[in-house]
Design an enzyme around this catalytic site. Sequence first.
Site, PDB file in Angstrom:
ATOM      1  N   THR A  32       5.109  -4.668   5.083  1.00 19.18           N
ATOM      2  CA  THR A  32       5.925  -3.672   5.761  1.00 19.18           C
ATOM      3  C   THR A  32       6.296  -4.171   7.157  1.00 19.18           C
ATOM      4  O   THR A  32       5.492  -4.854   7.791  1.00 19.18           O
ATOM      5  CB  THR A  32       5.142  -2.352   5.879  1.00 19.18           C
ATOM      6  N   SER A  34       9.716  -4.996  10.287  1.00 22.20           N
ATOM      7  CA  SER A  34      11.107  -5.399  10.515  1.00 22.20           C
ATOM      8  C   SER A  34      11.408  -6.790   9.971  1.00 22.20           C
ATOM      9  O   SER A  34      12.492  -7.017   9.406  1.00 22.20           O
ATOM     10  CB  SER A  34      11.431  -5.342  12.009  1.00 22.20           C
ATOM     11  N   THR A  35      10.480  -7.731  10.101  1.00 20.96           N
ATOM     12  CA  THR A  35      10.721  -9.071   9.573  1.00 20.96           C
ATOM     13  C   THR A  35      10.656  -9.067   8.052  1.00 20.96           C
ATOM     14  O   THR A  35      11.427  -9.761   7.380  1.00 20.96           O
ATOM     15  CB  THR A  35       9.714 -10.078  10.149  1.00 20.96           C
ATOM     16  N   ASP A  87       4.040 -10.851   4.268  1.00 20.07           N
ATOM     17  CA  ASP A  87       3.980  -9.742   5.218  1.00 20.07           C
ATOM     18  C   ASP A  87       4.275 -10.260   6.617  1.00 20.07           C
ATOM     19  O   ASP A  87       4.395 -11.469   6.833  1.00 20.07           O
ATOM     20  CB  ASP A  87       2.598  -9.089   5.165  1.00 20.07           C
ATOM     21  N   GLY A  88       4.391  -9.343   7.562  1.00 19.08           N
ATOM     22  CA  GLY A  88       4.597  -9.705   8.957  1.00 19.08           C
ATOM     23  C   GLY A  88       3.330  -9.475   9.756  1.00 19.08           C
ATOM     24  O   GLY A  88       2.254  -9.240   9.201  1.00 19.08           O
ATOM     25  N   ALA A  89       3.429  -9.519  11.073  1.00 20.86           N
ATOM     26  CA  ALA A  89       2.284  -9.275  11.953  1.00 20.86           C
ATOM     27  C   ALA A  89       2.803  -8.867  13.324  1.00 20.86           C
ATOM     28  O   ALA A  89       3.932  -9.202  13.700  1.00 20.86           O
ATOM     29  CB  ALA A  89       1.400 -10.509  12.067  1.00 20.86           C
ATOM     30  N   ASP A  90       1.971  -8.141  14.049  1.00 18.08           N
ATOM     31  CA  ASP A  90       2.320  -7.730  15.404  1.00 18.08           C
ATOM     32  C   ASP A  90       1.927  -8.784  16.435  1.00 18.08           C
ATOM     33  O   ASP A  90       2.594  -8.962  17.447  1.00 18.08           O
ATOM     34  CB  ASP A  90       1.643  -6.400  15.742  1.00 18.08           C
ATOM     35  N   LYS A 100      -2.309  -6.266  12.942  1.00 21.18           N
ATOM     36  CA  LYS A 100      -1.280  -5.630  12.134  1.00 21.18           C
ATOM     37  C   LYS A 100      -1.479  -4.118  12.190  1.00 21.18           C
ATOM     38  O   LYS A 100      -2.513  -3.643  12.649  1.00 21.18           O
ATOM     39  CB  LYS A 100      -1.353  -6.119  10.685  1.00 21.18           C
ATOM     40  N   GLU A 109      -2.013  -2.882   3.422  1.00 22.86           N
ATOM     41  CA  GLU A 109      -1.677  -4.282   3.704  1.00 22.86           C
ATOM     42  C   GLU A 109      -2.911  -5.175   3.571  1.00 22.86           C
ATOM     43  O   GLU A 109      -2.840  -6.266   3.010  1.00 22.86           O
ATOM     44  CB  GLU A 109      -1.083  -4.398   5.112  1.00 22.86           C
TER      45      GLU A 109
END
Length: 234
Positions: A32, A34-35, A87-90, A100, A109
């Site tokens: 989940t 934006s990327t 997946d993405g990451a913060d 995340k 996730e």
Amino acid sequence: MNSINAVSSAKLNAAKKAVEYITDAEIIGVGTGSTVEVFINILGELKSEWRDRVFTASSIDTILKLGSLGFKVIHPASIEKINVYVDGADEVDHNLNMIKGGGAALTLEKILTYYSEKRVFIVDFTKLVDYLGEKHPVPVDVQPYALKFVCSYLTRRGYNPKIRYPVKGKYGPVVSDIGGVIVDVQPPKKFNPLELERELSSLPGIIETGLFVGLADYVVVGYENKVEVFKRKT
């Protein structure tokens, strides 16, 4: 190119690279953010190549996005394994540990990450940090019944917990897809990710944490005009 366009290009470059990691996968997990949304849009443009693949997802939002593009999406409870998870990451540090949960989907996730055969995380260059917590707090998914107990404990530990509220929309705290309340925790500067993960995970009432320690096989970092891939040290 201004900074906004540079980040957009970086996300696109990272997402394009991630497609290379799912070429032979039959069951693909998708996270989940934006990327990840950019990654999904790329798959949509190449839909004919992925028509026979099975997807599973970490959030209702991702399920809806994949479904709207015509992909077959199944519930994680109906499968035994995931070939590749994207997946993405913060935040990502130099050891490929991550924070995340900015999108409040951290529990699902982490489940999909842990049980996947290959884990690929895609980020833009702004997500790289010298130490975790540099830019973002650590989200935790808390059982509502234990919310006050958990926050009281975290306050005594000096972790400055804050129940997350949406910027707009519904009234009340941000609730995860599994019904937990998201609490953002700010531990001391340059904390030990593994030690904090163990402490938080040991607390009754905390469902899951947004600390992903040692769970990335590959981190794909997009820049305005290039991509770097970092592989987990074995």
